[in-house]
Design a protein around this motif. Structure first.
Motif, short mmCIF file in Angstrom:
data_model
loop_
_atom_site.label_atom_id
_atom_site.label_comp_id
_atom_site.label_asym_id
_atom_site.label_seq_id
_atom_site.Cartn_x
_atom_site.Cartn_y
_atom_site.Cartn_z
N ARG A 14 -37.68 -6.39 -26.24
CA ARG A 14 -37.04 -5.48 -25.30
C ARG A 14 -36.38 -6.28 -24.20
NH1 ARG A 14 -38.29 -3.37 -20.42
NH2 ARG A 14 -37.55 -1.27 -19.92
N ARG A 15 -35.14 -5.94 -23.88
CA ARG A 15 -34.44 -6.64 -22.82
C ARG A 15 -34.97 -6.19 -21.47
NH1 ARG A 15 -28.37 -8.37 -23.84
NH2 ARG A 15 -29.02 -9.48 -21.98
N SER A 16 -34.85 -7.05 -20.49
CA SER A 16 -35.25 -6.69 -19.13
C SER A 16 -34.23 -7.26 -18.16
CB SER A 16 -36.65 -7.23 -18.81
OG SER A 16 -36.65 -8.65 -18.83
N GLU A 19 -28.05 -6.73 -16.98
CA GLU A 19 -27.13 -7.27 -17.98
C GLU A 19 -25.70 -6.95 -17.58
OE1 GLU A 19 -25.83 -6.72 -22.69
OE2 GLU A 19 -27.31 -5.38 -21.78
N HIS A 41 -31.94 -2.92 -17.31
CA HIS A 41 -32.75 -2.51 -18.46
C HIS A 41 -34.15 -2.03 -18.04
CE1 HIS A 41 -30.11 -3.58 -21.83
NE2 HIS A 41 -29.69 -4.58 -21.06
N ASP A 42 -34.61 -2.44 -16.87
CA ASP A 42 -35.95 -2.05 -16.44
C ASP A 42 -35.99 -0.60 -15.96
OD1 ASP A 42 -37.14 -4.56 -16.95
OD2 ASP A 42 -36.30 -5.33 -15.09
N GLY A 44 -32.97 1.54 -16.09
CA GLY A 44 -31.93 2.34 -16.72
C GLY A 44 -30.75 2.66 -15.81
#
Length: 219
Positions: A14-16, A19, A41-42, A44
């Motif tokens: 899972r990306r965090s 980005e 990503h944490d 949204g």
């Protein structure tokens, strides 16, 4: 549910963090910026860094601007947010380079739009902005500036001249590895509609607002 599987059937990690998703020119009333969009990503949330000119690594004129629909879009005089955003964009353009990081998910100091409107209704009944949040069972300030620091790191920025009156922003950037070389005041002339709000920010939230001293308490 279908899982996200990578090479050899392994589950993709899972990306965090933030980005960088897109970079596009954005002509504005203040000049031509580059709008660089980020996805956190944490949480949204989607954020944008408005970059003007050729920025360096050190002492970059920077504003971290918390989303405020009522102030930014509707020119509400309940706060000074819209005027601060305009002033920051104008200052960056006048400087010839700089960044305004627009942080989504920060509405109402992080409590959300509808909760902010409920808090405003309580303020109309006599509570201050701190008391209103607490009366709703909500944090006084729930904002997180981690993603702002990640965006600045991605842009290659190591130190900033931070346009802010809020010491928490300076402390947060320093904690996340961005040096604050200077704090640049962003003082907006108060109106009868926001003077009480601004005094509360100074007295209860430690904002540096020395220009309020010139405004009589009867205003």
């Amino acid at each position: 549910m279908t899982e996200n599987l990578g090479v050899l059937g392994k589950k993709s990690p899972r990306r965090s963090g933030a980005e960088r998703v897109v970079n596009t020119p954005l002509p504005t009333a203040y000049g031509k910026f580059q709008a660089i969009g980020y996805l956190d990503h944490d949480r949204g949330d989607e954020h944008v860094a408005l970059v003007f000119g050729e920025i360096g690594e050190e002492s970059v004129l920077t504003r971290l601007h918390s989303e405020c629909l009522t102030g930014d879009a509707f020119s509400s005089q309940h706060c000074e947010c819209g005027e601060q955003l305009s002033s920051a964009l104008r200052a960056v353009a006048a400087e010839g380079s700089g960044i305004v990081v627009y942080l989504r998910g920060h509405e109402g100091r992080g409590i959300g739009l509808l909760a902010k409107l409920r808090a405003m209704a309580l303020q109309a009944e006599g509570l201050d902005t701190v008391e209103a949040n607490l009366a709703l069972g909500l944090p006084v300030d729930a904002r997180d500036y981690r993603v702002a620091a990640e965006i600045l790191h991605d842009l290659g920025v190591r130190s900033v001249r931070l346009m802010s009156n809020n010491p928490r922003k300076r402390e947060a950037l320093t904690r996340h590895g961005i040096e604050v070389a200077e704090t640049v005041p962003l003082l907006i002339e108060p109106s009868e509609n926001n003077i009480t709000y601004l005094r509360t920010k100074r007295e209860r939230l430690d904002h540096d607002l020395p220009h309020l001293d010139a405004v009589g308490h009867g205003s």
